[in-house]
Design an enzyme around this catalytic site. Sequence first.
Site, mmCIF file in Angstrom:
data_model
loop_
_atom_site.group_PDB
_atom_site.id
_atom_site.type_symbol
_atom_site.label_atom_id
_atom_site.label_comp_id
_atom_site.label_asym_id
_atom_site.label_seq_id
_atom_site.Cartn_x
_atom_site.Cartn_y
_atom_site.Cartn_z
ATOM 1 N N GLY B 292 1.050 -1.233 0.117
ATOM 2 C CA GLY B 292 0.010 0.111 0.144
ATOM 3 C C GLY B 292 1.001 1.184 -0.004
ATOM 4 O O GLY B 292 2.163 1.160 -0.442
ATOM 5 N N SER B 293 0.439 2.041 0.718
ATOM 6 C CA SER B 293 1.059 3.436 0.636
ATOM 7 C C SER B 293 2.352 3.648 0.910
ATOM 8 O O SER B 293 3.178 4.589 0.620
ATOM 9 C CB SER B 293 0.176 4.539 1.302
ATOM 10 O OG SER B 293 -1.189 4.653 0.676
ATOM 11 N N THR B 294 2.824 2.684 1.775
ATOM 12 C CA THR B 294 3.959 3.015 2.450
ATOM 13 C C THR B 294 4.978 2.936 1.327
ATOM 14 O O THR B 294 6.347 3.194 1.358
ATOM 15 C CB THR B 294 4.462 1.808 3.301
ATOM 16 O OG1 THR B 294 4.032 0.412 2.732
ATOM 17 C CG2 THR B 294 3.759 1.944 4.625
#
Lengths: 370, 587
Positions: B292-294
């Site tokens: 995801g956004s990491t």
Amino acid sequence: MMWKARSILVGIVLILITLGIVMLASTSAVQGQIRYDDPHYFLKHQLIWLALATLASVVVSRIDYSILRKLAVPLLIFSFVLLVLVLIPGVGHKVKGSSRWLKLGPLNFQPSELAKITTLIWLAGWMSHIRRKAQDFKKGLLIPLAGLGVTLILIFVEPDFGTTMLIAVVGMAIMFIGGTQIGYLFISALLGSICFIAAILESPERLRRIIAFLNPEKYAQNEAFQLLNAIKAFVIGGSKGVGLGQSMQKRFYLPEAHTDFIFAIIGEELGPIASMIVVALFLGFFICGLYISTHTSDLFARLLGMGITMIITFQAAINIGVVTGSLPTKGLALPFISFGGSSLVMTMVMVGILINISMRETQTLGNKKL
Amino acid sequence: MIDLGHRWRIWVIASIAITALSGLGVRLAFLHFGSSHDALRTRILKSRHSEEEILVGRGRILDRNGNILALDLPVKDIFADPKVIIDKGHLQFVVSHLARLLNLNGKILFDRLNRPGKRFVYVKRFVKNDLADEIARLQLTGIHFEDHTARHYPQGALMCHAIGFSNWEGVGSAGIEQKMNRYLKGRSGLRVSERDGRRRELYSRRTLEIKGQTGSDIYLTLDQNIQFMVEEALDRAMETHQPKGAWAIVQRVRTGEILAMVSRPCYDLNGFRNTSAEVRRNRSISYVYEPGSTFKAIVIASALNEGVARSDQLIDCEHGRWIYQRRPLRDFHPYGSLSVADVLKKSSNIGAAKIALSLGKRRLENYIRAFGFGKPNRLNLPGEEAGIFHRYSSWSAISSTRIAMGHEIAVTALQMLNAVCAIANDGFLMRPIVIEKVVDVHGRTVFDPDPEVIARPIRRDTAKEMRYLMHRITERGGTGTRACIDGYDVAGKTGTAQKPVPGGYSDTANIASFVGFAPVENPEIGIIVVVDEPQPLHTGGRVSAPVFKEIAEEVLRYLDVPPGEVKPYLQFVNYENRNTDQKNRAY
């Protein structure tokens, strides 16, 4: 010639005893360590017995054997009493289900060993007493058979099958030599065999021993365990032997390695030379005994001498037969060699009598010549 | 005088006796020299031959400070000789005592021992010595004891996934116990000898004896105290969010040493037999998930390093909906224009996608691979996964935009943390290590891994800039404000990835994560926290950032890291939002 036969006989006995002590030291160490925490336990005991036996043998050889003739009946009755005593619980000492021992202080004594010699003396006395009347049914067969039978029954109920058999065979051999009619003997031997077979069939343990003997592989872990391991001992011994003290079979593979099966360990440790020499020595013993007996002028001495010669040699032959897997297992010791005090003492006493017989004969012959 | 009438009878007997004795002589010769006996002789000798393994103790496992985590304890196996017990009629008595003292079911034990033919049955293995001694004092018929060693884990469940366990035979079967079994097991000795009729080995017959060597001790880079802190924090998160699982790793930025590695659910190592594979799974290295956004941090670092983007460059975020290649891409919160720095801070999918596109497929893949994704880290732990990352040649037209937001790529927590640590470590990607050293029984160090640089994906200046950009995420208006701690500046990135389900992505299940490091100026530790399906549904900023905060706060103080202030590095750039969104939450 007589002194030669006597010297050879004494020499053979000394060799056998020496070998016996050496082999006992080797074979009994394992059992002694386990049972009594002393590897020399059996050796010490046997040496004490040996001293007693030697003393007894020397004493007996100095006593005129003809006294035995007069003492024959009391001696026989005395041995009967002991054999009865053994059967009384509390008096007799039971080992592995057999009451064979009398406890005399620290020492255990086997009355059946005494019965061997007393029976022989009485039989020889009786047969030499009736002489030519031995052909007679009553005097030649019934009476000696009755005396013999009492001993046999008393030993049989201990139970001690091997000794019973041995005394039966030797007793009948004395009657045979003494002149009992062959027909009578044959019939009684036949009857004896029937009793023998009945005794086997009656006892499941004996029957199993016979079956195991005939089919050892199947009973390798039970009845035939000793038998197979005794045979293995000779096989491992091979043509050279593994060396004195190096036996592995004595390390719990072969139970009774220091008593009834000591001969197997001789074969394993010292090889065929030693095991065959032992057989040859017993053969030599037999021939010497035979010579002494046949060269005596007294019928009693001859029958007694033959009886002694036979009982020792036959016992050795049966023991070796069992150990080599030629006969079914019986509880008979190897004379002079196996551990066992009363056996050694009585065997040596018999040797003493035999020596005495040979010495009397030399003396009488010498006197005659003079 | 001499009666010769029966002399022949003597000869009959004599010949029988002589024949019998001669026959025995022949029999003896046959036994001794028989040619068919060689096979039998070999068989006999073989049956006595004994080759015994002399077992040695297993090495210990210790943490970096020498606290013992696994060791061998002397125990006893209790076994019974049913034949003897039954023959003596003591069965009922023996069973009742054993069942009481060993806490066994009497009925089952009775059935096990009630087998008259048997000579050997285990009653219970690995009984502690004092309990075994108590039983021995009862002198029960036919009950015997055998000395043994058993693996004991004094800390129980602590560090369970990293340590692993060794099975009944003393073979490491999970974790360090498995991977380092070679060192731990030592070298067993060998004794060649013979056995007597009771199957006992004979001292006097030994022909060969090779002494064994006790196994080596393994010192881990993990710290029992830090591990404890992290486990406490994760347990609280498990309590609060009721997730399916949670895992976290603490890594030393400069060296790549793993200081703590936690996976939930967990189990007591001393009772590993009663656990399922799911519980024993070390999720921090074996759970492959879409980050995801990491992952945006990785993509933006790559773009900055390559010069295709500047941190103050404005990106049109299409007011939350962008059709690219006929496929829509949405932001959780619509933005107009965002600087690259704010794309990261606000976690804009559209912004990140555009940055990734500017990098191009091939360069994007190279950077991602340089950060260590798509291959395992050769960690000294079993079960490490490589993640899933395809070659750019097999990508679709929109793959870059999806990878930019951490989809179409699957990673392990260790990979993600290690990559972020590379950003914290001036661009040096270190090999993560869990073994500090291996010391053999004589005190010699036999294995001593040095910190190892395995790649350098970005330059020092890019790394420095990224540190500040990631620090901004924890500032007001960022997605990771809950990661802030007093006294230290932290940097990190939130991630909330929907879990893939057949036919698309789940609306009800996500993986909430936070990866970061601290302090920003001089990073000491990197931490990743991953929570699998928090209930109710929540974002990484809500679920994982607070856990990160708890861990970082305690660990930084424990390690005595000096607090440092962020130098005013980026003040000249106007990062202030043009489309200010007051909410802190972001996708």
